[in-house]
Design a protein around this motif. Sequence first.
Motif, PDB file in Angstrom:
ATOM      1  N   LEU A 110      -6.070   2.447  -3.447  1.00  0.00           N
ATOM      2  CA  LEU A 110      -7.188   2.543  -2.503  1.00  0.00           C
ATOM      3  C   LEU A 110      -8.514   2.525  -3.245  1.00  0.00           C
ATOM      4  O   LEU A 110      -9.454   1.814  -2.866  1.00  0.00           O
ATOM      5  CB  LEU A 110      -7.042   3.829  -1.687  1.00  0.00           C
ATOM      6  CG  LEU A 110      -8.104   4.060  -0.622  1.00  0.00           C
ATOM      7  CD1 LEU A 110      -7.980   3.036   0.487  1.00  0.00           C
ATOM      8  CD2 LEU A 110      -8.009   5.458  -0.064  1.00  0.00           C
ATOM      9  N   VAL A 111      -8.579   3.308  -4.369  1.00  0.00           N
ATOM     10  CA  VAL A 111      -9.813   3.356  -5.159  1.00  0.00           C
ATOM     11  C   VAL A 111     -10.118   1.973  -5.737  1.00  0.00           C
ATOM     12  O   VAL A 111     -11.266   1.498  -5.696  1.00  0.00           O
ATOM     13  CB  VAL A 111      -9.676   4.416  -6.271  1.00  0.00           C
ATOM     14  CG1 VAL A 111     -10.906   4.400  -7.162  1.00  0.00           C
ATOM     15  CG2 VAL A 111      -9.475   5.786  -5.668  1.00  0.00           C
ATOM     16  N   ASN A 131      11.145  -8.828  -1.442  1.00  0.00           N
ATOM     17  CA  ASN A 131       9.914  -9.171  -0.738  1.00  0.00           C
ATOM     18  C   ASN A 131       8.872  -9.598  -1.769  1.00  0.00           C
ATOM     19  O   ASN A 131       8.357  -8.787  -2.531  1.00  0.00           O
ATOM     20  CB  ASN A 131       9.434  -7.927   0.033  1.00  0.00           C
ATOM     21  CG  ASN A 131       8.292  -8.245   0.957  1.00  0.00           C
ATOM     22  OD1 ASN A 131       7.619  -9.253   0.782  1.00  0.00           O
ATOM     23  ND2 ASN A 131       8.075  -7.389   1.924  1.00  0.00           N
ATOM     24  N   ASN A 132       8.585 -10.903  -1.786  1.00  0.00           N
ATOM     25  CA  ASN A 132       7.720 -11.441  -2.839  1.00  0.00           C
ATOM     26  C   ASN A 132       6.318 -10.856  -2.819  1.00  0.00           C
ATOM     27  O   ASN A 132       5.761 -10.503  -3.853  1.00  0.00           O
ATOM     28  CB  ASN A 132       7.624 -12.959  -2.692  1.00  0.00           C
ATOM     29  CG  ASN A 132       8.938 -13.625  -2.987  1.00  0.00           C
ATOM     30  OD1 ASN A 132       9.602 -13.255  -3.933  1.00  0.00           O
ATOM     31  ND2 ASN A 132       9.301 -14.583  -2.165  1.00  0.00           N
ATOM     32  N   VAL A 133       5.741 -10.778  -1.616  1.00  0.00           N
ATOM     33  CA  VAL A 133       4.358 -10.310  -1.513  1.00  0.00           C
ATOM     34  C   VAL A 133       4.259  -8.863  -1.975  1.00  0.00           C
ATOM     35  O   VAL A 133       3.294  -8.473  -2.650  1.00  0.00           O
ATOM     36  CB  VAL A 133       3.867 -10.463  -0.065  1.00  0.00           C
ATOM     37  CG1 VAL A 133       2.417 -10.063   0.051  1.00  0.00           C
ATOM     38  CG2 VAL A 133       4.043 -11.886   0.397  1.00  0.00           C
ATOM     39  N   LEU A 134       5.289  -8.080  -1.631  1.00  0.00           N
ATOM     40  CA  LEU A 134       5.303  -6.673  -2.057  1.00  0.00           C
ATOM     41  C   LEU A 134       5.316  -6.584  -3.575  1.00  0.00           C
ATOM     42  O   LEU A 134       4.566  -5.797  -4.178  1.00  0.00           O
ATOM     43  CB  LEU A 134       6.526  -5.985  -1.468  1.00  0.00           C
ATOM     44  CG  LEU A 134       6.673  -4.506  -1.739  1.00  0.00           C
ATOM     45  CD1 LEU A 134       5.626  -3.734  -0.989  1.00  0.00           C
ATOM     46  CD2 LEU A 134       8.054  -4.022  -1.349  1.00  0.00           C
ATOM     47  N   GLU A 135       6.140  -7.421  -4.214  1.00  0.00           N
ATOM     48  CA  GLU A 135       6.216  -7.389  -5.674  1.00  0.00           C
ATOM     49  C   GLU A 135       4.895  -7.808  -6.297  1.00  0.00           C
ATOM     50  O   GLU A 135       4.441  -7.202  -7.274  1.00  0.00           O
ATOM     51  CB  GLU A 135       7.337  -8.323  -6.160  1.00  0.00           C
ATOM     52  CG  GLU A 135       8.707  -7.929  -5.686  1.00  0.00           C
ATOM     53  CD  GLU A 135       9.113  -6.553  -6.204  1.00  0.00           C
ATOM     54  OE1 GLU A 135       8.832  -6.264  -7.372  1.00  0.00           O
ATOM     55  OE2 GLU A 135       9.692  -5.783  -5.431  1.00  0.00           O
ATOM     56  N   TYR A 153       0.811  -1.219   0.000  1.00  0.00           N
ATOM     57  CA  TYR A 153       0.000   0.000   0.000  1.00  0.00           C
ATOM     58  C   TYR A 153       0.848   1.273   0.000  1.00  0.00           C
ATOM     59  O   TYR A 153       0.539   2.230  -0.720  1.00  0.00           O
ATOM     60  CB  TYR A 153      -0.925  -0.001   1.218  1.00  0.00           C
ATOM     61  CG  TYR A 153      -1.849   1.176   1.244  1.00  0.00           C
ATOM     62  CD1 TYR A 153      -2.913   1.250   0.360  1.00  0.00           C
ATOM     63  CD2 TYR A 153      -1.645   2.234   2.120  1.00  0.00           C
ATOM     64  CE1 TYR A 153      -3.763   2.329   0.354  1.00  0.00           C
ATOM     65  CE2 TYR A 153      -2.484   3.319   2.125  1.00  0.00           C
ATOM     66  CZ  TYR A 153      -3.538   3.355   1.235  1.00  0.00           C
ATOM     67  OH  TYR A 153      -4.363   4.434   1.226  1.00  0.00           O
ATOM     68  N   ASP A 154       1.936   1.276   0.771  1.00  0.00           N
ATOM     69  CA  ASP A 154       2.764   2.476   0.889  1.00  0.00           C
ATOM     70  C   ASP A 154       3.332   2.918  -0.454  1.00  0.00           C
ATOM     71  O   ASP A 154       3.549   4.105  -0.680  1.00  0.00           O
ATOM     72  CB  ASP A 154       3.913   2.215   1.865  1.00  0.00           C
ATOM     73  CG  ASP A 154       3.469   2.419   3.292  1.00  0.00           C
ATOM     74  OD1 ASP A 154       2.372   2.988   3.469  1.00  0.00           O
ATOM     75  OD2 ASP A 154       4.186   1.992   4.206  1.00  0.00           O
ATOM     76  N   GLN A 155       3.598   1.952  -1.322  1.00  0.00           N
ATOM     77  CA  GLN A 155       4.231   2.287  -2.592  1.00  0.00           C
ATOM     78  C   GLN A 155       3.228   2.462  -3.715  1.00  0.00           C
ATOM     79  O   GLN A 155       3.609   2.687  -4.851  1.00  0.00           O
ATOM     80  CB  GLN A 155       5.231   1.179  -2.964  1.00  0.00           C
ATOM     81  CG  GLN A 155       6.273   0.997  -1.888  1.00  0.00           C
ATOM     82  CD  GLN A 155       7.314   0.002  -2.282  1.00  0.00           C
ATOM     83  OE1 GLN A 155       7.451  -0.338  -3.448  1.00  0.00           O
ATOM     84  NE2 GLN A 155       8.068  -0.462  -1.315  1.00  0.00           N
TER      85      GLN A 155
END
Lengths: 122, 167
Positions: free
Chosen positions: A96-97, B125-129, A88-90
């Motif tokens: 969000l929409v 970080n796999n989930v982040l990707e 979410y941060d990136q």
Amino acid sequence: MADLYSNNYLIVAIFFILGLALPIGALTAGRFLRPNNPIAEKRTTYESGMEPIGGSWVQFNVKYYIYALLFVVFDVETIFLYPWAVAYDQLGLFALVEMLIFVTLLVIGLIYAWKKKVLEWD
Amino acid sequence: MSGQFVAFFILSLLTIGGAVFMISLQKVVHQVVALAFSFLSIAGLYVMLEAEFVAVTQVLVYAGSISILMLFGIMLTRHDAHEDTGRGKFKFLAFIVVAAFFVLVFMGIQTMNIEGTPANFSQQNNVLEIGKLMFSQYVIPFEIMSVLLLVALVGAIILAKREADDK
């Protein structure tokens, strides 16, 4: 990096083993400490209460299957919330929409189920 | 012998053990519990492959909701009749077929070679990707997914409602 990765899961494994060992240990200790006097009456469903009639394995109404199906649908929704929350941060406002659209579509399904009186227990 | 090898050995033993118990147990509820055990061990194997997202999916969807769905399915059907027909008749034949299949698969695995270099995924970080890709490049499939879930939900309600009304 790979070593560090599996070391993180060592903690998970320790917690898993603790979670298994605690109830087993507690029940085994209780088994040695408590008095043992089994009689037939103690094995009934409601001891010193109503007399149970028939077995407990009866066929349930098909309606209740919808509860399980609703649970599966919202479980799958949870899966998609997980990478969304991590990234979410990136991602910013657009994500969000997107997630709001996703959740709204599923809430429409829930409202439909509500209107069809699926959630009523009768 | 590394810790990874030990973990893999235990997890695969639990997976296969759960599957064997699922087949050999007599009561349906016990079978579902054995199957859930197998699912959880497979999630552990996914963690070992550094695929956390797949592991979480395995725990939530398979060990969680598919098991619940099966338990509901058991509750909704009559299952007290357990028949015992034709077992042991073709035991020897079945053993030969299974052994031949095992030899074939084992030979296939031994002679298999996979082309190309393995992807370098341990460094990130796999989930982040996955999250970044899902909400930028694959937005449209993601939103269509929600429509699919909605259609499945409405269809299930219509079908189950009609079944209940017929009774």
